[in-house]
Design a protein around this motif. Structure first.
Motif, PDB file in Angstrom:
ATOM      1  N   THR A  26      41.401  42.116  50.587  1.00 13.88           N
ATOM      2  CA  THR A  26      39.953  42.077  50.402  1.00 13.88           C
ATOM      3  C   THR A  26      39.567  43.230  49.496  1.00 13.88           C
ATOM      4  N   TRP A  27      38.628  42.999  48.606  1.00  6.21           N
ATOM      5  CA  TRP A  27      38.315  43.947  47.541  1.00  6.21           C
ATOM      6  C   TRP A  27      36.905  44.517  47.711  1.00  6.21           C
ATOM      7  N   TYR A  28      36.788  45.828  47.520  1.00 11.11           N
ATOM      8  CA  TYR A  28      35.477  46.480  47.573  1.00 11.11           C
ATOM      9  C   TYR A  28      34.786  46.258  46.231  1.00 11.11           C
ATOM     10  N   VAL A  29      34.044  45.151  46.138  1.00  9.34           N
ATOM     11  CA  VAL A  29      33.475  44.754  44.851  1.00  9.34           C
ATOM     12  C   VAL A  29      32.182  45.488  44.544  1.00  9.34           C
ATOM     13  N   GLN A  30      31.603  46.130  45.560  1.00  8.46           N
ATOM     14  CA  GLN A  30      30.417  46.960  45.317  1.00  8.46           C
ATOM     15  C   GLN A  30      30.421  48.136  46.272  1.00  8.46           C
ATOM     16  N   ILE A  31      30.206  49.339  45.724  1.00  9.50           N
ATOM     17  CA  ILE A  31      30.145  50.569  46.512  1.00  9.50           C
ATOM     18  C   ILE A  31      28.885  51.312  46.076  1.00  9.50           C
TER      19      ILE A  31
ATOM     20  N   TYR B 157      39.239  48.462  44.497  1.00  9.75           N
ATOM     21  CA  TYR B 157      40.102  48.967  45.558  1.00  9.75           C
ATOM     22  C   TYR B 157      40.342  47.867  46.579  1.00  9.75           C
ATOM     23  N   SER B 158      41.567  47.803  47.104  1.00 10.82           N
ATOM     24  CA  SER B 158      41.958  46.786  48.075  1.00 10.82           C
ATOM     25  C   SER B 158      41.964  47.378  49.480  1.00 10.82           C
TER      26      SER B 158
ATOM     27  N   CYS C 214      32.558  43.817  50.514  1.00 14.77           N
ATOM     28  CA  CYS C 214      34.002  43.626  50.441  1.00 14.77           C
ATOM     29  C   CYS C 214      34.290  42.137  50.601  1.00 14.77           C
ATOM     30  N   ALA C 215      35.103  41.570  49.727  1.00 17.10           N
ATOM     31  CA  ALA C 215      35.363  40.132  49.793  1.00 17.10           C
ATOM     32  C   ALA C 215      36.742  39.821  49.230  1.00 17.10           C
ATOM     33  N   GLY C 216      37.376  38.788  49.795  1.00 10.65           N
ATOM     34  CA  GLY C 216      38.700  38.351  49.364  1.00 10.65           C
ATOM     35  C   GLY C 216      39.352  37.581  50.481  1.00 10.65           C
ATOM     36  N   ILE C 217      40.630  37.873  50.752  1.00 12.81           N
ATOM     37  CA  ILE C 217      41.331  37.291  51.889  1.00 12.81           C
ATOM     38  C   ILE C 217      41.883  38.431  52.733  1.00 12.81           C
TER      39      ILE C 217
END
Length: 504
Positions: free
Chosen positions: A202-207, A245-246, A195-198
């Motif tokens: 923050t965004w679940y970029v890999q699940i 997803y955020s 999960c990465a962002g601010i």
């Protein structure tokens, strides 16, 4: 082990009692020093009495040092938890109610949007004062663990201007992680995420589950879920359009972007009133007001309730105590932390405070390089970062022009208001919060004059598209268990999927 942990804003019962339990659950920490500080002597007294009772019930001999003298509380501290809310609920109410006069309908108002920007103006100067006291009184290289909102702005100011190593902490990633596992019918520990962002975006970029990447299957899972399809409409729509997803709740996310709360007649389409965190107008203000009223009224009964148990199975999921455990014992902890970017996320600015995976052990907090966020996700974050940067600089300099520019650049404020309305809204908020904004002394004099002499932009008495009445103590007494949970939990949206009964 012997070291000192100081809680600044210890009158916040939800955070203080839970964090202390989590900290003292670590076997090696049974002999540490603990200090509580708050400017509200009565709140400090109640929380200290309750926490001291918990300590003694668990067979520990620690005596809490409770004081309204912040420098005394910080003397010799190695770790500092910060949970302050400058201006309290009085200022918070103006963060919500004044923007409503201009059509800006917020669910929370503590991170971005009009309320979050002003929250930062009150909090950042005080955070810098805290940093000064840490530099002068605490152990060299003390670590500030900040839970105070607006998370990114406060952490940004402390690192850039406070001269104190500061890590921002939040529980949003854990919540979304549980939701994602639930959507797939899995246990949380069976699903691995990146999960990465601010913070709060923050965004679940890999699940991943058993080596399979489930990211592309998430939309269908949420759309078909019997609860999430109703309670997370904004998050699902963002997932549909951006592909990821955020972390943040439906209500929070709806006020960070320009699309879901700008037209009053459309707001109900995107929210769910089963829980405040799903989009209720001023929902967080309401539950905080109810929680404070209940704790102050019912406190004698709390002392008769069973003490918290300091057992591993009772430990919470806030990152802060696990960070201290990792640094002191060497046990490895993986979490998500808010730190200055410095290249961790390649397509977000280096000076921004980002939220990303990190590891803790005896050596330090290590933040691996994430690389690029997906372009759309990065674009959403970069808009918010621009607002945060303007707001931080405005608060530090006392520059009301930068403050007004932050309002103009805010996605929801800009979607609802024109420049004249924004200028006047800022004037109103500066005047209403004068007691907590010493850096704006001259700007407030000019704002008062403009508001007194006009001409003024018309405003309206507007309660918002989805506001509920604050419950009375008598109404809360009908369900004491629910009232206790609201008052005693740091995460007041823990049970967001449970159906709640509206107050009226």
């Amino acid at each position: 082990m012997s070291f000192k942990v100081t809680f600044i804003g210890a009158g916040s019962i939800g955070f203080t009692r839970g964090l202390l339990r989590d900290l003292l659950t670590v076997p090696e920490f049974g002999g540490i020093e603990v200090a509580f500080h708050d400017i509200n002597a009565r709140n400090l007294e109640m929380v200290t009495e309750l926490c001291q009772r918990d300590i003694e019930a668990n067979g520990l001999s620690i005596r809490i040092q409770a004081t309204t003298d912040r420098r005394a509380a910080l003397e010799g501290a190695r770790y500092i938890f910060c949970t302050i809310r400058v201006g309290g609920l009085e200022a918070f109410s103006t963060d919500v109610n004044i923007p409503l006069r201009y059509g800006v309908d917020q669910c929370v108002g503590d991170t971005l949007c009009a309320g979050g920007i002003m929250y930062g103006q009150r909090g950042i100067p005080e955070m810098l004062n805290i940093c000064r006291d840490i530099r002068e009184m605490a152990e060299p290289n003390a670590l500030l663990l900040n839970y105070a909102n607006p998370m990114a702005m406060m952490t940004w100011a402390c690192n850039q201007y406070g001269g104190v190593n500061t890590v921002g902490l939040c529980h949003g990633v854990q919540h979304g992680h549980r939701q994602i596992a639930d959507a797939f019918g899995l246990k949380q520990e069976e699903v691995d995420i990146i999960c990465a962002g601010i913070n709060h975006q923050t965004w679940y970029v890999q699940i991943r589950h058993q080596g399979e990447d489930l990211t592309g299957k998430l939309l269908e899972a949420f759309e078909s879920h019997p609860v999430f399809s109703r309670t997370e409409k904004v998050r699902i729509d963002m997932l549909r359009r951006f592909g990821y997803y955020s972390t943040e709740s439906n209500g929070h996310l709806s006020e960070y972007v320009p699309w879901y709360r700008k037209r009053p007649d459309e707001i109900q389409e995107w929210i769910d009133m089963g829980s405040w965190i799903n989009g209720e107008t001023g929902g967080y203000l309401r539950v905080c007001t109810e929680g404070r009223s209940w704790f102050e009224t019912d406190f004698p009964n709390w002392m008769n309730d069973p003490a918290l148990e300091y057992k591993p199975e009772k430990r919470g999921h806030e990152h802060g105590t696990y960070i201290i455990e990792g640094l002191e014992t060497g046990r490895v902890y993986r979490g998500h932390f808010n730190v200055v970017n410095n290249g961790i996320i390649a397509n977000l600015p280096d000076d921004a405070v980002i939220e990303a995976p990190g590891y803790v052990d005896r050596n330090d907090i290590a933040m691996p390089t994430v690389g690029d966020l997906p372009l759309g996700c990065a674009a959403v974050c970069n808009v918010s970062i621009s607002v945060q940067r303007l707001a931080v600089e405005a608060a530090v300099r006392g520059d009301d022009r930068l403050l007004r520019q932050a309002f103009m650049m805010d996605p929801l404020v800009g979607a609802v208001c024109n420049p004249k309305e924004i200028w006047q809204m800022v004037d109103e908020m500066l005047v209403a919060q004068e007691a907590w904004l010493p850096q704006y002394k001259e700007a407030i004099v000019s704002a008062k004059e403009r508001l007194a002499t006009g001409p003024l932009v018309p405003t309206r008495n507007y309660e918002g598209a989805a506001r509920l009445r604050v419950k009375t103590v008598e109404e809360m007494r009908a369900d004491r268990q629910a009232a206790n949970k609201n008052a005693g939990e740091s995460d007041k949206g823990e049970d967001r999927e449970k159906v709640a009964t509206p107050a009226d």
